[in-house]
Motif scaffolding. Structure first.
Motif, PDB file in Angstrom:
ATOM      1  N   PHE A 237      -1.329   7.437 -11.965  1.00 39.25           N
ATOM      2  CA  PHE A 237      -2.422   8.373 -11.680  1.00 39.25           C
ATOM      3  C   PHE A 237      -1.962   9.710 -11.096  1.00 39.25           C
ATOM      4  N   GLY A 238      -0.678   9.871 -10.885  1.00 37.75           N
ATOM      5  CA  GLY A 238      -0.180  11.146 -10.387  1.00 37.75           C
ATOM      6  C   GLY A 238       0.573  11.001  -9.075  1.00 37.75           C
ATOM      7  N   PRO A 239       1.558  11.885  -8.822  1.00 31.14           N
ATOM      8  CA  PRO A 239       2.426  11.755  -7.649  1.00 31.14           C
ATOM      9  C   PRO A 239       1.723  11.944  -6.309  1.00 31.14           C
ATOM     10  N   GLU A 240       0.534  12.554  -6.317  1.00 30.29           N
ATOM     11  CA  GLU A 240      -0.181  12.787  -5.058  1.00 30.29           C
ATOM     12  C   GLU A 240      -1.079  11.603  -4.678  1.00 30.29           C
ATOM     13  N   THR A 241      -1.105  10.569  -5.511  1.00 31.83           N
ATOM     14  CA  THR A 241      -1.987   9.421  -5.287  1.00 31.83           C
ATOM     15  C   THR A 241      -1.569   8.651  -4.031  1.00 31.83           C
ATOM     16  N   LYS A 242      -2.564   8.303  -3.204  1.00 29.01           N
ATOM     17  CA  LYS A 242      -2.335   7.474  -2.019  1.00 29.01           C
ATOM     18  C   LYS A 242      -2.958   6.098  -2.240  1.00 29.01           C
ATOM     19  N   VAL A 243      -2.420   5.098  -1.555  1.00 32.69           N
ATOM     20  CA  VAL A 243      -2.843   3.719  -1.750  1.00 32.69           C
ATOM     21  C   VAL A 243      -3.361   3.138  -0.439  1.00 32.69           C
ATOM     22  N   LYS A 244      -4.432   2.365  -0.532  1.00 30.37           N
ATOM     23  CA  LYS A 244      -5.003   1.704   0.645  1.00 30.37           C
ATOM     24  C   LYS A 244      -5.209   0.221   0.333  1.00 30.37           C
ATOM     25  N   PHE A 245      -4.763  -0.651   1.247  1.00 31.70           N
ATOM     26  CA  PHE A 245      -4.919  -2.089   1.095  1.00 31.70           C
ATOM     27  C   PHE A 245      -6.027  -2.581   2.017  1.00 31.70           C
ATOM     28  N   ARG A 246      -6.957  -3.358   1.460  1.00 31.23           N
ATOM     29  CA  ARG A 246      -8.039  -3.943   2.238  1.00 31.23           C
ATOM     30  C   ARG A 246      -7.929  -5.463   2.209  1.00 31.23           C
ATOM     31  N   PRO A 247      -8.084  -6.142   3.343  1.00 32.17           N
ATOM     32  CA  PRO A 247      -8.003  -7.613   3.347  1.00 32.17           C
ATOM     33  C   PRO A 247      -9.036  -8.233   2.415  1.00 32.17           C
ATOM     34  N   HIS A 248      -8.633  -9.285   1.748  1.00 32.98           N
ATOM     35  CA  HIS A 248      -9.524  -9.975   0.807  1.00 32.98           C
ATOM     36  C   HIS A 248      -9.093 -11.446   0.754  1.00 32.98           C
ATOM     37  N   HIS A 249      -9.738 -12.205  -0.123  1.00 27.49           N
ATOM     38  CA  HIS A 249      -9.357 -13.607  -0.279  1.00 27.49           C
ATOM     39  C   HIS A 249      -9.276 -13.978  -1.746  1.00 27.49           C
ATOM     40  N   PHE A 250      -8.126 -14.529  -2.147  1.00 23.08           N
ATOM     41  CA  PHE A 250      -7.934 -15.132  -3.459  1.00 23.08           C
ATOM     42  C   PHE A 250      -7.326 -16.510  -3.224  1.00 23.08           C
ATOM     43  N   PRO A 251      -7.745 -17.531  -3.969  1.00 28.80           N
ATOM     44  CA  PRO A 251      -7.243 -18.894  -3.720  1.00 28.80           C
ATOM     45  C   PRO A 251      -5.736 -19.045  -3.917  1.00 28.80           C
ATOM     46  N   PHE A 252      -5.157 -18.224  -4.787  1.00 28.74           N
ATOM     47  CA  PHE A 252      -3.749 -18.419  -5.128  1.00 28.74           C
ATOM     48  C   PHE A 252      -2.803 -17.486  -4.395  1.00 28.74           C
ATOM     49  N   THR A 253      -3.315 -16.640  -3.511  1.00 24.96           N
ATOM     50  CA  THR A 253      -2.449 -15.777  -2.693  1.00 24.96           C
ATOM     51  C   THR A 253      -2.882 -15.847  -1.229  1.00 24.96           C
ATOM     52  N   GLU A 254      -1.898 -15.689  -0.345  1.00 26.56           N
ATOM     53  CA  GLU A 254      -2.175 -15.702   1.087  1.00 26.56           C
ATOM     54  C   GLU A 254      -1.010 -15.035   1.826  1.00 26.56           C
ATOM     55  N   PRO A 255      -1.212 -13.880   2.472  1.00 29.46           N
ATOM     56  CA  PRO A 255      -2.479 -13.145   2.560  1.00 29.46           C
ATOM     57  C   PRO A 255      -2.804 -12.430   1.235  1.00 29.46           C
ATOM     58  N   SER A 256      -4.064 -12.013   1.130  1.00 33.18           N
ATOM     59  CA  SER A 256      -4.537 -11.350  -0.086  1.00 33.18           C
ATOM     60  C   SER A 256      -5.117  -9.995   0.265  1.00 33.18           C
ATOM     61  N   ALA A 257      -5.193  -9.127  -0.719  1.00 32.78           N
ATOM     62  CA  ALA A 257      -5.726  -7.781  -0.481  1.00 32.78           C
ATOM     63  C   ALA A 257      -6.286  -7.209  -1.773  1.00 32.78           C
ATOM     64  N   GLU A 258      -7.198  -6.263  -1.613  1.00 27.66           N
ATOM     65  CA  GLU A 258      -7.624  -5.432  -2.727  1.00 27.66           C
ATOM     66  C   GLU A 258      -7.055  -4.036  -2.507  1.00 27.66           C
ATOM     67  N   VAL A 259      -6.730  -3.357  -3.589  1.00 25.12           N
ATOM     68  CA  VAL A 259      -6.030  -2.082  -3.504  1.00 25.12           C
ATOM     69  C   VAL A 259      -6.913  -0.960  -4.017  1.00 25.12           C
ATOM     70  N   ASP A 260      -7.024   0.091  -3.206  1.00 25.26           N
ATOM     71  CA  ASP A 260      -7.737   1.304  -3.598  1.00 25.26           C
ATOM     72  C   ASP A 260      -6.735   2.443  -3.737  1.00 25.26           C
ATOM     73  N   VAL A 261      -7.050   3.398  -4.601  1.00 28.97           N
ATOM     74  CA  VAL A 261      -6.246   4.622  -4.710  1.00 28.97           C
ATOM     75  C   VAL A 261      -7.160   5.814  -4.490  1.00 28.97           C
ATOM     76  N   THR A 262      -6.580   6.899  -4.031  1.00 28.15           N
ATOM     77  CA  THR A 262      -7.376   8.108  -3.844  1.00 28.15           C
ATOM     78  C   THR A 262      -7.884   8.586  -5.203  1.00 28.15           C
ATOM     79  N   CYS A 263      -9.103   9.069  -5.215  1.00 30.09           N
ATOM     80  CA  CYS A 263      -9.722   9.536  -6.456  1.00 30.09           C
ATOM     81  C   CYS A 263      -8.895  10.685  -7.034  1.00 30.09           C
ATOM     82  N   PHE A 264      -8.414  10.521  -8.230  1.00 31.05           N
ATOM     83  CA  PHE A 264      -7.576  11.543  -8.854  1.00 31.05           C
ATOM     84  C   PHE A 264      -8.418  12.675  -9.422  1.00 31.05           C
TER      85      PHE A 264
END
Length: 339
Positions: A237-264
């Motif tokens: 999405f471009g070199p200026e993109t930033k990433v944010k991790f939010r806690p979440h739950h998935f049965p097959f991962t622990e810990p789990s997270a959902e990932v957001d990126v800054t709007c390009f």
């Protein structure tokens, strides 16, 4: 006999002169020169001619045959030449006209996005693997820490073929199959079509595509996962993109997270595209659950790993600013030509 031969020749020449097609010329040839033609009949009647007159009559028959054949060939050549001239006039090609441009196909938005994702991860040393779309319930659920009574099994609205076989709801089963092979370390992505019983709307479809990623090795940490996905986001999405991790739950991962990126589109300031939030969710991820490793024959005390999953259509929608997923599957040539 001489008079009869003269009459045959005159009639034949008259019919040749009146013939207006090659087919009619052939009819004349058959009528006068064929096995049952008039000249053949004359030759068969030679037995009634006196022996002293037979040579003369035979010569006259041959002369008549020669004249008719020559006229037939001449008429045929004239007709063929005329037909060729007519074709040359009718089928003339103006070589000064511009050539017709052939229409060449191009990649579908999904294909273009997938090739870009594969390029990024292959560049980081990942292997691209595939697996069956018709999958065992064990690989699709149980081996991913989703037992029979787990609520996530109902949430995914699965298409069941029978109680043990399903249309896969994710490409994570491919990860299990690779782990079971026991060849470590693992660094792979598994793109493919998946199926869920969803209603068709702007953001859902009963058939879509996912890309699952998996890394298994010694001393793999959540920091490795964050670094990998941050690099992916910047490349995609471009070199200026930033990433944010939010806690979440998935049965097959622990810990789990959902990932957001800054709007390009707005750079994180907030716009219609990101609904004023400045961030866009792109995928889910986490550290592989120890129980998942154990079920696949990997010692969780010695090996760790991370996994992530992203919807290919979501990547295409975001990257090309498409607001309706249905456009990807309607085969509207006006839409597809834009890519």
């Amino acid at each position: 006999m001489e008079e009869k031969l003269r009459e045959i020749r005159e009639r034949a020449l008259a019919e040749i002169a009146q013939a207006d097609s090659l087919a009619k010329l052939n009819d004349v040839r058959v009528a006068y020169l064929g096995k049952k033609g008039e000249l053949t009949a004359v030759l068969k009647g030679m037995k009634n001619v006196s022996p002293e007159d037979r040579p003369k009559v035979g010569q006259m028959v041959n002369e008549t045959r020669t004249v008719i054949e020559e006229q037939l060939e001449a008429a045929k050549a004239a007709m063929e030449a005329e037909a060729l001239d007519r074709r040359l006039q009718e089928e003339v090609i103006d070589v000064t006209l511009p050539a017709k441009r052939n229409k060449v196909g191009h990649g579908h938005p999904n294909t273009i996005a997938l090739e870009e994702v594969e390029r990024i991860f292959v560049g980081m040393g990942y292997e691209v693997v595939e697996g069956p779309e018709v999958e065992y319930d064990y690989y699709n659920f149980e081996a991913l820490n989703i037992p029979a009574n787990h609520p996530a099994k109902d949430e995914q609205d699965t298409f069941y073929i029978n109680d043990k076989i399903v249309l896969r709801t994710q490409t994570s089963p491919v990860q299990v199959r690779i782990m079971e092979q026991g060849r470590l370390p693992i660094r792979m992505i598994a793109p493919g079509r998946v199926f869920r019983s969803d209603e068709v709307d702007a953001t859902h479809s009963p058939s879509f595509h996912q890309i699952e990623g998996l890394v298994i090795d010694k001393n793999v940490t959540f920091a490795d996962l964050k670094g990998t996905l941050e690099e992916f986001a910047k490349e995609m999405f471009g070199p200026e993109t930033k990433v944010k991790f939010r806690p979440h739950h998935f049965p097959f991962t622990e810990p789990s997270a959902e990932v957001d990126v800054t709007c390009f589109k707005c750079g994180g300031k907030g716009c219609r595209f990101c609904k004023g939030e400045g961030w866009i969710e792109i995928l889910g991820c986490g550290m592989v659950h120890p129980h998942v490793l154990e079920m696949s024959g990997i010692d969780p005390k010695e090996y760790t790993g991370f996994a992530f999953g992203v919807g290919l259509e979501r990547i295409a929608l975001l990257k090309y600013e498409i607001d309706d997923m249905r456009l990807l599957y309607e085969n509207d040539d006006r839409f597809l030509k834009q890519f």
